[in-house]
Design an enzyme around this catalytic site. Sequence first.
Site, mmCIF file in Angstrom:
data_model
loop_
_atom_site.group_PDB
_atom_site.id
_atom_site.type_symbol
_atom_site.label_atom_id
_atom_site.label_comp_id
_atom_site.label_asym_id
_atom_site.label_seq_id
_atom_site.Cartn_x
_atom_site.Cartn_y
_atom_site.Cartn_z
ATOM 1 N N ASP A 1 -14.386 98.571 -46.436
ATOM 2 C CA ASP A 1 -15.713 98.024 -46.724
ATOM 3 C C ASP A 1 -15.884 97.774 -48.224
ATOM 4 O OD1 ASP A 1 -18.512 97.449 -45.710
ATOM 5 O OD2 ASP A 1 -18.950 98.998 -47.203
ATOM 6 N N LYS B 1 -16.322 94.132 -50.489
ATOM 7 C CA LYS B 1 -17.325 93.884 -51.525
ATOM 8 C C LYS B 1 -16.668 93.478 -52.839
ATOM 9 C CE LYS B 1 -20.670 97.043 -49.416
ATOM 10 N NZ LYS B 1 -21.480 98.267 -49.544
#
Length: 911
Positions: free
Chosen positions: A767, A771
Amino acid sequence: MPVVSLAKVVTSPAVAGDFTVRAPFIYGKRLVSNRVSFGNLRRRSCIGHCVRSELQSPRVLGSVTDLALDNSVENGHLPKGDSWAVHKFGGTCVGNSERIKDVADVVVKDASERKLVVVSAMAKVTDMMYDLIHRAQSRDDSYLSALSGVLEKHRATAVDLLDGDELDSFLVRLNDDVNNLKAMLRAIYIAGHATESFSDFVVGHGELWSAQMLAAVVRKSGLDCTWMDARDVLVVSPTSTNQVDPDFVESEKRLEKWFSLNSAKIIIATGFIASTPQNIPTTLKRDGSDFSAAIMGALFRSHQLTIWTDVDGVFSADPRKVSEAVVLKTLSYQEAWEMSYFGANVLHPRTIIPVMKYDIPIVIRNIFNLSAPGTMICRQTDDEDGYKLDAPVKGFATIDNLALVNVEGTGMAGVPGTASAIFSAVKEVGANVIMISQASSEHSVCFAVPEKEVKAVSEALNSRFRQALTGGRLSQIEIIPNCSILAAVGQKMASTPGVSATFFNALAKANINIRAIAQGCSEFNITVVVKREDCIRALRAVHSRFYLSRTTLAVGIIGPGLIGGTLLDQIRDQAAVLKEEFKIDLRVIGITGSSKMLMSESGIDLSRWRELMKEEGETSNMEKFTQYVKGNHFIPNSVLVDCTADADIASCYYDWLLRGIHVVTPNKKANSGPLDQYLKIRDLQRKSYTHYFYEATVGAGLPIISTLRGLLETGDKILRIEGIFSGTLSYLFNNFVGTRSFSEVVAEAKQAGFTEPDPRDDLSGTDVARKVTILARESGLRLDLDGLPVQSLVPKPLQACASAEEFMEKLPQFDEELSKQRQEAEAAGEVLRYVGVVDAVEKKGTVELKRYKKDHPFAQLSGADNIIAFTTKRYKEQPLIIRGPGAGAQVTAGGIFSDILRLAFYLGAPS
């Protein structure tokens, strides 16, 4: 029987138009018995307008031919001026006996000294009369039963309205008229053809009957009332364009004569019908009753003309297409004229001409809503306005089913007569040119015509310019079908700068492509041609931009889970404030999950969307859902909000944007997925007016993407972006202190709901890597997720665990390594933090566990906060830092909500 021309049946020994039935013989057979009387005294029958018996019966001339005109009639018999009020009631207003009583009540209660009332035929009667002609000339015997139906309709209405002598008198006239119509229709039946004069004579009976009945009802109130056959007064000359021109001089003479014989305080006149200068019955064509009323208003010099209909007035747009359309208080003659021409249901443009000369105001009112003041059409001064003092545009109108004809070629430039040749060819086929547009280069001329006429126009132009096309002077004659016209109308447009810019900006932001533009130097209207399927959306977009200053968004929510459900609740709670204070109307018209979807054109009730999903939801279908949100013609702008983490849904973004659907999402898959997909989306976004917002992909509700863009757009240069991007990992390392084990902290976080159901999804670092990839790409780096070094916190032996439960059970076996790293850091006065780094100088990114001094901003975090530091050319010595909650349903939904509002501001909502 052979086809017989009606000209052989009806002869005219007298003046032109004074038709006479001689009981002629056709092939040895008598057509009409000479015992049938085709004429009657004026008021008792009107057949004499077309035919009269040559029998030596008492004077049975028709009323027009019977009217002896005397040019020496003295003026002054007819009082003209403000004492007269003219009313017009359409077919709907006199549709049945109850409505005729209501009309009579309005007439009786009007306080004007004198009243002239123009009435149409009862609802549908004119169509019924045309149907009689069609059946007769088609030699369909059912015309007789259809005529009986007409008779019965009026007989029953009269019986309900009248009694005594009034009823007997009307029924005698009605039966006489119907018998005469039978004879006329029989002649048409035998000939197999009806001339225009015969057709006009037949269809005009509806007005005669409704006028007589209304006059009788008014007389029941004890008032002085008579009825007028307008063919005794109105004289018009047919033109070559299926219209008529009133002869006001002759009509005034006839009116003076008529009034000298029939003076009354209340006159009920027939609409729609008139006579030619040769005394032949005719009609005033389309919207003829309105035109009759306007002519009467001019002849009587009335103080006002009131046209009664079934709507509250003139709307700013068609309320069937724009639900927010409002009734205008006033319009200028020019504005009403322009709106009528472009298809608005106001008045026929010719209706306005007679009253303009005498500055007679026209009021449009609703017979079914007497409390509504209606719309006044008059000559306006600069300080008047219909609704808002700051509204330069009064209304919008559309015309559908058009085709655009484009004639272009370099040989047109500077050649006199080219345009004349084009439109001469168009005129020869009788086509109606609705709009013309030509660039100053003279390279092309385009014009709009009705779609049903475009084939003939194309053939005529190709025939006329065959040589020019062959020789290359013209390059093409192009036909663009399926077009509509949208016009903005307003008298104040001429004195208000920026109207055109606002108009075209509203269309662009609704993703409407314009095919042609026209604007006259008077600046009373701006006209554009758009695709037919875009017309309602275009109308809605410009109306909302100009008139209501409200931005309406059709919203489709994908993924009503924790984040999506929280967003729906936030929209519900804030909707009223947004509408009232910010003029933003967020209309959630669709919600779809993985199994069910719910759709509502008017908007879903967000106070009970969860139960509606269960009760009314249908099987999910993403294509159907997308088309529903996009295809909502009543809302010009649509947005899909993807609240999932689904890669398949993210792969649809490009297609949605291409179709003109805006996209808002916290889903990271599109921007961190394949680089070519990301670049395609961003390129499309830059080239179109379709917007793509994804602030919540990196920092939930934190303004990370917008800050990065602001730095780049103002010329700053990104050197490094470093941050703690995971709320879950921030919580873990903020609490991984003292003697606590890492597995203990993970178990606590899972129990508190800070982690995914399977904590490995957080601990893998994927995750954070997504980003970092997004921020790197936003900074101009072409990084791929697959090539990004990521330090996973999931021990390798546990990566293959079959379940989250098994993983959690075995995780304590691997606490020692992380405990050792923590102790080493603490010994050095440092802390452990799991960070993502974008190194713009080295053009690389990393995701790893790093050590920071205890006085470093990253060491000062608490809870599940995120922190991001931007090191740039401007912020080199002291980085720009953004800190705050970076996880949780409320803040993530808030970030998405903020993007939706940002979209609304881009689309025109006041900021």
